[in-house]
Design an enzyme around this catalytic site. Structure first.
Site, PDB file in Angstrom:
ATOM      1  N   HIS A 189     -13.658  -9.812 -29.339  1.00  0.00           N
ATOM      2  CA  HIS A 189     -12.835 -10.987 -29.662  1.00  0.00           C
ATOM      3  C   HIS A 189     -13.690 -12.055 -30.326  1.00  0.00           C
ATOM      4  O   HIS A 189     -13.326 -12.626 -31.356  1.00  0.00           O
ATOM      5  CB  HIS A 189     -12.233 -11.600 -28.390  1.00  0.00           C
ATOM      6  CG  HIS A 189     -11.115 -10.815 -27.768  1.00  0.00           C
ATOM      7  ND1 HIS A 189      -9.962 -10.484 -28.445  1.00  0.00           N
ATOM      8  CD2 HIS A 189     -10.963 -10.324 -26.509  1.00  0.00           C
ATOM      9  CE1 HIS A 189      -9.157  -9.821 -27.636  1.00  0.00           C
ATOM     10  NE2 HIS A 189      -9.737  -9.711 -26.456  1.00  0.00           N
TER      11      HIS A 189
ATOM     12  N   HIS B 113     -15.684  -5.930 -24.483  1.00  0.00           N
ATOM     13  CA  HIS B 113     -14.306  -6.231 -24.899  1.00  0.00           C
ATOM     14  C   HIS B 113     -14.209  -7.678 -25.393  1.00  0.00           C
ATOM     15  O   HIS B 113     -13.659  -7.946 -26.473  1.00  0.00           O
ATOM     16  CB  HIS B 113     -13.360  -6.014 -23.714  1.00  0.00           C
ATOM     17  CG  HIS B 113     -11.932  -6.383 -23.986  1.00  0.00           C
ATOM     18  ND1 HIS B 113     -10.962  -5.449 -24.234  1.00  0.00           N
ATOM     19  CD2 HIS B 113     -11.310  -7.590 -24.049  1.00  0.00           C
ATOM     20  CE1 HIS B 113      -9.801  -6.065 -24.449  1.00  0.00           C
ATOM     21  NE2 HIS B 113      -9.996  -7.374 -24.338  1.00  0.00           N
ATOM     22  N   GLU B 114     -14.752  -8.614 -24.610  1.00  0.00           N
ATOM     23  CA  GLU B 114     -14.681 -10.023 -24.991  1.00  0.00           C
ATOM     24  C   GLU B 114     -15.554 -10.313 -26.214  1.00  0.00           C
ATOM     25  O   GLU B 114     -15.206 -11.150 -27.053  1.00  0.00           O
ATOM     26  CB  GLU B 114     -15.094 -10.915 -23.814  1.00  0.00           C
ATOM     27  CG  GLU B 114     -14.266 -10.744 -22.557  1.00  0.00           C
ATOM     28  CD  GLU B 114     -12.774 -10.914 -22.790  1.00  0.00           C
ATOM     29  OE1 GLU B 114     -12.386 -11.666 -23.704  1.00  0.00           O
ATOM     30  OE2 GLU B 114     -11.983 -10.276 -22.075  1.00  0.00           O
TER      31      GLU B 114
END
Length: 913
Positions: free
Chosen positions: A160, A156-157
Site C-alpha cells: 500500500h 501487505h502494508e
C-alpha cells in the site's frame, strides 16, 4: 565513512525528486534504506516493543524478497524512541528522522481494541501512501489468529505504502455473481475454501452453510469465505497474506478481474504485480542473484528541539512593511509556536550575517520576551543566504551537533549564489524550513527544504491574507507529543474603510484551550478591540505594541469552551486576527488539521491536488466544512471546497481526508495554501469503521478440518457516532508549490473532466439497470460536464480495452449535473441478450464542451438473477400414512412417518434453491 557519505548523497537525491511526502525511504541496490518506524510518545515504555519491531522487519524482508522475484528487501530501519522513555547509550540523536516523516507509527489503538493494521493512502493507484499504523498488541503477536504473522502483514502494508496497491478483498461485498454462480471476492480465484455462517443463538454458536437470498441471488452479509487449511495457490498477498501458501502478488495470468474490490476499482482491473512492475522502484532494479543480508537497525531517541531563526534584513525587506510583518510573525513563533524546553537562536543577514542570539532555552516568558527583542528592526544591504546559514551552523555547534537541528530561513531577495552552500547543508544533518516572502525570493530557495525534508512555505505581500504569520505558525515541532504542539484555530484578515467593523467568532472546543493566544495586527493605527468569552464576559488585558503594530492577549489557564466573539474597528487599513491554542489535556487528543499538496511543482496543465486530514487521535472527523485558499504570487486567491466523498481527487470516502483538484492557474511562480476547517452539527468522529486500506481481518480459520471462529471485529456503523456534535474551528498552512508553463491570458481550456471512480450498478425490477455515480466537472471536479458516454459489454476486458467499440447506451435524456452532485440513471439494455444469468459490465466517460474526455470510469457489474418460481404443492406419493393408533402399536412405523415428513421438507427446500 565513505559508505555513509554515499548513503547521504543518495538520500539527498531522493529528497530532491519532489515526492508527495517527506519520507526518507530510498532504494539502494535493491535494498530499502531510510525507513523510519516511530513509537508514539503515548505508548508506555516497553523495551520488548523495540525487539518486536526488529523481529517483524527481519521476518518481512525475505518474504518481500521472494514475493518480488528477488528484487527488493529491507536494508536498514531507524526506530524512533520517544523522548519520555529512559535514555540509553545505544540511543543516538536523529538527523533528518522525525515523527512527521515517519513511515510507520506504532500507537495505542483508538478506539481501544481496534488493532487492525492499516495504511493511510491519499492518492490514486500507483501513488505512494502516507503512513502505516500498527498497535503494540499487534506487534506483540496478540492478533496472530486475526491477521497472521506480523512480517507478512508488514509486506501487505508496504505494498500500500510504497507502490499504491489496494486490497483484493471487500468487507462491504464479500460475494458476487458470475455466470449464475456465487463467488467470493478473492484473488486469485483458485484459493479454495468454504462459504459458511457462524450462527449464534442463546449463548451457543454453530457453523452452518450460507443461504442464498431469493431476491439478490447472493449470500447474506453474515456469510464468510473461510480458506481451506491446505492450499496450493500462491497468490495473492493483497487478498490474504495470512494463508500459509500465499507468497506472491497476483499477476495478469491469475488476477481475478471480475471481483468487486478496491484494486480492480482503483487500478483499472490491473493486477497488483502489473502496478508494481510500472513503479519507479521496479524500473530501477534487476533481480538479485544472491540472498540479501538481514536488515540493520539504528535506535534514535528524540531530544530537545534545537532551532535557529535565519532572517533576511536586506534592503528589500523595507518594501511594503515586510520587516514589520516579519517581526509580527517572529513574535508569534517565539511567544507561542515554539515549545517549552526548546533551544532557540537567531541570526540575521543581508550581504553578511549577524548573530542576534546564541542558543537559549525556553524556560518561561522571560526567555521568550528576550528573544523577541532580538528580531530585526532595520532593513538594509544585499542578500547572502549562505552567509546566514553558515552563521546558524556555528551558533548551533557551539552547544550541540547540527544533526536533527532545525533552521527557519526567511528571505525576500534574489541570490544567485545560494547553490554554493548546498553541500554544507547536505552534510549538516539539519532540517531547513524555508519561507519565501514576496514575488522575488530566490528561485532555488525551496531546494534547501527539499534536500533536508523541511517545510516550504510562501507568503505574498497581501497583508490581509496573513500568509507570513500562517507560515511561522505552521512550524511546530516535528517530534514530541501532539499535546505540546501549538494549534491554529483561526487566521483571518480584512481591509477596512470608514470605521468598518471586522466581526466574527472563534470556537474553542473541549480538546484545546491551554495556552490560548489572541493576536491582532494592523498596518496603520491601533484598532478598537472588543473580545467576549462564551459567557459574555468582556476580555481586557491586551498587550499593545505600537512599534510592531500588534496586540495580543494570553488567556490565563484553560480558555472556556464555547464560542468567543470579537469585533475589531478601524479605518483605511488592514487588520488580521490569529488565534492559537494547545491541547486541553495530555490524555485527550486534540482535533488536528494537517494540509498539503500532492507535488511541490505544478506544471500546467497538470492539476495539483490539495489535501486536508482532520483527525482526533486515530479517529477521522467526518462531515466537516473544509475550505482551501490558494494564493498566487500576484496576490489573487482561489477558494476550493474540499470533500471526503470518495470521488474525483478523493481516494477514500469517510476517512477524514478531504481533497480537491486545483486547476485555476493564473500565473507562473509560487502559490501558497491555507485550509480552514469548521466542525459543527454535521461533523462527527468516526468510530471503529474498518479501515479501507489494511490487512484483512480473518473471521475464522480452518484447523484439522474444523473452523475456529475469531471474535467479531470491533465495528460500529457509520451513524453510530461517539458524539453527535463536535464543534471546532482550525486553520492549517498547506505549504506552497511552484507553477510553471502557465500561458498568458486568456488561459486555454486544457482540463478534461476527472475520472468517475465510484460508479455503482444494480438491477431494478426484472430487467432495468440503475446506475449511480458522483458527477465530475468540466475541468476535473469543477463546473459541469457537457455529456456522458455509457457503454456496456458482456466481456469485462473488451469494455476496458475496446471501450469505443462497445455497445453505447442511449443517454439523450441524461443531462450532467454540477460537479460533486449525485447522478442517477436507469436504463434497459437494448441490442444485447440480457437474460437470467447474464453478466453485464458497464463503464462511463464524461466529455466537456470542447470535447475533452475523461478517463474511463471504474467498471461496474450486474448479474441478472431471476428467482426460481415456487412450485405448487403436490400430494405426497401414494404411501399411506399410518395413523397414530397404528404407530403406537407397530414398532418402526412412527420413525417411518417422521422420515417421510423430513423427505418432503427436503424436496421443498431443494426446489426453493
Amino acid at each position: 565513512m565513505g559508505s555513509f557519505k554515499s548513503s547521504v548523497f543518495i538520500l539527498v537525491l531522493h529528497l530532491l525528486e519532489g515526492a508527495l511526502s517527506n519520507s526518507l525511504i530510498h532504494l539502494n541496490n535493491n535494498g530499502y534504506e531510510g525507513i523510519v518506524i516511530a513509537i508514539d510518545p503515548n505508548v508506555p515504555e516497553d523495551e520488548t516493543l523495540i525487539q518486536q519491531i526488529k523481529d517483524m522487519v527481519t521476518q518481512a524482508s525475505p518474504y518481500l524478497f521472494e514475493a518480488t522475484e528477488k528484487r527488493f528487501y529491507f536494508k536498514n530501519v531507524a526506530i524512533l524512541v520517544p523522548e519520555n522513555w529512559k535514555t540509553k547509550p545505544e540511543y543516538e540523536r536523529p538527523k533528518l528522522e522525525t515523527y512527521k516523516n515517519a513511515d510507520v507509527l506504532v500507537a495505542e489503538p483508538n478506539p481501544p481494541g481496534n488493532d487492525q493494521p492499516y495504511t493511510e493512502q491519499m492518492g490514486k493507484c500507483g501513488e505512494k501512501g502516507e503512513r502505516i499504523y500498527f498497535t503494540p498488541d499487534f506487534l506483540a503477536g496478540k492478533r496472530l489468529d486475526e491477521y497472521g504473522p506480523q512480517g507478512r502483514v508488514f509486506v501487505h502494508e508496504w505494498a500500500h505504502l510504497r507502490w499504491g496497491l489496494f486490497n483484493e478483498y471487500n468487507d462491504d461485498q464479500k460475494f458476487y455473481l458470475s455466470n449464475k454462480e456465487i463467488k467470493p471476492v478473492k484473488c486469485s480465484a483458485d484459493i479454495a475454501g468454504k462459504n459458511v455462517v457462524n450462527h449464534c443463538q442463546g449463548g451457543s454458536c454453530a457453523t452452518k452453510p450460507c443461504r442464498r437470498d431469493r431476491v439478490t441471488g447472493l449470500y447474506a452479509q453474515e456469510c464468510e469465505f473461510i480458506p481451506d487449511e491446505q492450499q496450493t495457490e500462491k497468490a495473492s498477498i493483497m487478498f490474504s497474506q495470512s494463508i500459509d501458501s500465499v507468497v506472491e502478488f497476483c499477476t495478469e495470468e491469475n488476477h481475478n478481474r471480475e471481483a468487486p474490490n478496491m484494486q480492480n476499482q482503483r487500478c483499472n482491473l490491473r493486477s497488483t504485480w502489473e502496478v508494481i512492475r510500472d513503479s519507479e522502484d521496479f524500473k530501477k532494479t534487476t533481480p538479485m542473484t544472491a540472498q540479501p543480508p538481514q536488515p540493520t537497525f539504528s535506535l534514535l531517541q528524540i531530544g530537545q528541539r534545537i532551532v535557529c531563526l535565519v532572517l533576511d534584513k536586506s534592503g528589500s525587506m523595507a518594501i511594503g512593511d515586510r520587516l514589520k510583518r516579519l517581526t509580527q510573525a517572529g513574535k508569534l513563533f517565539l511567544l507561542q509556536t515554539v515549545e517549552q524546553g526548546s533551544w532557540v537562536g537567531m541570526v540575521t543577514f543581508d550581504s553578511a550575517a549577524y548573530v542576534q542570539s546564541a542558543l537559549r532555552q525556553i524556560k518561561g516568558g522571560t526567555d521568550r520576551d528576550a528573544l523577541t527583542k532580538s528580531l530585526p528592526t532595520v532593513a538594509s544591504g544585499g542578500t547572502s543566504i549562505c552567509s546566514g546559514l553558515r552563521s546558524a551552523f556555528t551558533v548551533i555547534r557551539k552547544k550541540y551537533k547540527t544533526d536533527g537541528s532545525e533552521i527557519v530561513l526567511l528571505t525576500d531577495g534574489e541570490d544567485n549564489t545560494i547553490s554554493s552552500c548546498f553541500n554544507e547543508v547536505k552534510q549538516s544533518g539539519a532540517i531547513i524550513h524555508t519561507v519565501a516572502l514576496g514575488p522575488s525570493a530566490a528561485a532555488e530557495l525551496e531546494e534547501l527544504s527539499k534536500m533536508t525534508g523541511g517545510l516550504q512555505t510562501y507568503a505574498s505581500d497581501q497583508a490581509q491574507n496573513n500568509g507570513l504569520i500562517d507560515a511561522f505558525g505552521a512550524l511546530s515541532s516535528g517530534n514530541g507529543a501532539v499535546s505540546q504542539h501549538s494549534i491554529q484555530l483561526v487566521s483571518r484578515g480584512s481591509t477596512l474603510q470608514n470605521s468598518q467593523w471586522m466581526n466574527g467568532t472563534v470556537i474553542v472546543d473541549s480538546t484545546v484551550g491551554n495556552d490560548t493566544l489572541f493576536l491582532i495586527t494592523w498596518t496603520s493605527q491601533p484598532p478598537q478591540i472588543l473580545l467576549w468569552d462564551p459567557s459574555g464576559k468582556k476580555q481586557d488585558g491586551f498587550v499593545v505594541d505600537t512599534n510592531t503594530k500588534m496586540a495580543y492577549l494570553q488567556v490565563p489557564g484553560t480558555a472556556k469552551v464555547g464560542t468567543w466573539t470579537y469585533s475589531l474597528q478601524a479605518s483605511s487599513q488592514t487588520l488580521t486576527l490569529t488565534v492559537t491554542s494547545r491541547a486541553s489535556s495530555a490524555t485527550l487528543p486534540p482535533v488536528t488539521v494537517t494540509s498539503k499538496v500532492n507535488k511541490d511543482t505544478g506544471k500546467f496543465p497538470s492539476p495539483v491536488v490539495v489535501y486536508a486530514k482532520i483527525h482526533q487521535g486515530g479517529l477521522p472527523i467526518l462531515r466537516a466544512t473544509v475550505t482551501a485558499l490558494i494564493e498566487s504570487v500576484d496576490g489573487k486567491t482561489v477558494t476550493l471546497e474540499l470533500l471526503d466523498n470518495g470521488a474525483g481527487a478523493d481516494a477514500t470516502k469517510d476517512d477524514g481526508i478531504y481533497s480537491r483538484y486545483f486547476t485555476a492557474y493564473n500565473t507562473n511562480g509560487r502559490y501558497s495554501i491555507k485550509v480552514w476547517a469548521l466542525g459543527g452539527v454535521n461533523a462527527a468522529r468516526q468510530m471503529g469503521i474498518s479501515q479501507q486500506n489494511g490487512a484483512m481481518y480473518r473471521a475464522g480459520r480452518m484447523k484439522n478440518g474444523e473452523i475456529i471462529w475469531n471474535p467479531p471485529r470491533p465495528k460500529i456503523n457509520i451513524d453510530d457516532l461517539l458524539s453527535k456534535q463536535v464543534p471546532f474551528s482550525r486553520t492549517s498552512s498547506g505549504g506552497s508549490f511552484v507553477a510553471s508553463n502557465v500561458p498568458n491570458a486568456p488561459i486555454p481550456d486544457l482540463f478534461p473532466p476527472c475520472q468517475i471512480t465510484d460508479l455503482k450498478a444494480k438491477i431494478q425490477g426484472d430487467s432495468l439497470i440503475n446506475l449511480t455515480w458522483t458527477a465530475p466537472g468540466d475541468d476535473y471536479d469543477h463546473g459541469r460536464a457537457d455529456r456522458y458516454i455509457i457503454r456496456i459489454s458482456t466481456n469485462i476486458l473488451d469494455l476496458r480495452d475496446k471501450f469505443n467499440d462497445s455497445l453505447q447506451v442511449n443517454t439523450t435524456d441524461l443531462i450532467p449535473k454540477e460537479a460533486t452532485s449525485e447522478e442517477v440513471f436507469v436504463f434497459k439494455p437494448e441490442n444485447i441478450a440480457f437474460e437470467n444469468g447474464t453478466d453485464l459490465f458497464i463503464a462511463i466517460q464524461a466529455v466537456d464542451e470542447v470535447d475533452l474526455e475523461s478517463e474511463i470510469s471504474n467498471i461496474a457489474q450486474v448479474s441478472l438473477f431471476l428467482p426460481p418460481q415456487t412450485p405448487p404443492e403436490t400430494p405426497s406419493p401414494s404411501l399411506p400414512c399410518p395413523d397414530s393408533n397404528i404407530t403406537s402399536a407397530i414398532p418402526g412405523i412412527h420413525i417411518l412417518k417422521v422420515m417421510w415428513k423430513w423427505l418432503g421438507e427436503l424436496q421443498l427446500s431443494v426446489a426453493l434453491g
